[in-house]
Design a protein around this motif. Structure first.
Motif, PDB file in Angstrom:
ATOM      1  N   UNK A 151       0.814  -1.208   0.000  1.00  0.00           N
ATOM      2  CA  UNK A 151       0.000   0.000   0.000  1.00  0.00           C
ATOM      3  C   UNK A 151       0.856   1.271   0.000  1.00  0.00           C
ATOM      4  N   UNK A 152       1.917   1.278   0.810  1.00  0.00           N
ATOM      5  CA  UNK A 152       2.714   2.510   0.935  1.00  0.00           C
ATOM      6  C   UNK A 152       3.346   2.918  -0.398  1.00  0.00           C
ATOM      7  N   UNK A 153       3.722   1.912  -1.211  1.00  0.00           N
ATOM      8  CA  UNK A 153       4.314   2.241  -2.507  1.00  0.00           C
ATOM      9  C   UNK A 153       3.249   2.666  -3.509  1.00  0.00           C
ATOM     10  N   UNK A 154       2.080   2.087  -3.414  1.00  0.00           N
ATOM     11  CA  UNK A 154       0.973   2.497  -4.269  1.00  0.00           C
ATOM     12  C   UNK A 154       0.609   3.952  -3.998  1.00  0.00           C
ATOM     13  N   UNK A 155       0.500   4.306  -2.703  1.00  0.00           N
ATOM     14  CA  UNK A 155       0.164   5.674  -2.317  1.00  0.00           C
ATOM     15  C   UNK A 155       1.251   6.643  -2.776  1.00  0.00           C
ATOM     16  N   UNK A 156       2.515   6.270  -2.562  1.00  0.00           N
ATOM     17  CA  UNK A 156       3.628   7.135  -2.983  1.00  0.00           C
ATOM     18  C   UNK A 156       3.605   7.347  -4.491  1.00  0.00           C
ATOM     19  N   UNK A 157       3.338   6.291  -5.242  1.00  0.00           N
ATOM     20  CA  UNK A 157       3.287   6.394  -6.703  1.00  0.00           C
ATOM     21  C   UNK A 157       2.150   7.312  -7.143  1.00  0.00           C
TER      22      UNK A 157
END
Length: 207
Positions: A151-157
């Protein structure tokens, strides 16, 4: 009489704001004085001090006012609604509201996000987007084990991609209308960068 005074004060503040933006573009934030602003706005220093303590106070107030309005629009966005509009290839109205607010403040954004502006404001704006996306997705997305990426990488992207798109729009002079930008965002949300670029065709379900 109060209504006339309110209009006069609003006009004075507009002149002060316009003067500040022009001066930031010309000489950068750090070198601007109250006298510079008063002279450019064609008002006296006393008039300036009726509204602001000093130049940093003025800039902070303007930035916070714009930020709070954007936060209000952003907080109403719902990824589930966005996906429904994206599926129909229609611009998401709440995203359109944000883009129209940015367009109404074109001079402000082009100045503050420009080379003589305030980088911290850009970071604050991007972090606000990331925080909002994370908080919304915390409730509607499945656990990380069911997702293709954490999730954290999806949000950052998503935050960085959307912020980058907005930055490019502002830096390139906002040549596209808010509606056109909302449609661009819709295509990217619905089809992703690979399909949107034409590298891979839409699947039958996406047509």
């Amino acid at each position: 009489m109060p209504e006339k005074m309110d209009r006069r004060q609003a006009r004075t503040k507009h002149l002060l704001h316009q003067a500040l933006m022009e001066l930031i573009e010309e000489k950068g934030i750090e070198r601007i004085t109250v006298t510079d602003i008063a002279n450019r706005a064609d008002v006296n220093r006393g008039t300036f001090y009726l509204h602001y303590r000093d130049v940093p106070d003025m800039l902070d107030k303007i930035m916070n006012e714009v930020f709070e309005r954007l936060l209000g629009y952003t907080s109403r966005m719902d990824p589930r609604e966005l996906s429904q509009y994206a599926y129909r290839d229609e611009p998401y109205p709440k995203l359109l509201d944000i883009l129209e607010e940015i367009a109404r403040n074109k001079d402000f954004f082009q100045t503050i996000l420009g080379p003589n502006g305030d980088l911290s404001y850009a970071i604050r704006f991007r972090n606000m987007m990331a925080s909002h996306i994370f908080n919304k997705f915390e409730y509607i997305l499945p656990e990380n084990g069911q997702m293709l990426v954490p999730r954290k990488y999806l949000v950052a992207y998503m935050a960085s991609a959307n912020f980058g798109m907005l930055m490019h729009w502002v830096e390139s002079g906002m040549q596209e209308s808010p509606y056109e930008m909302a449609m661009i965002a819709t295509q990217l949300v619905n089809h992703g960068p690979i399909v949107s670029s034409g590298i891979r065709e839409k699947s039958k379900n996406e047509v």
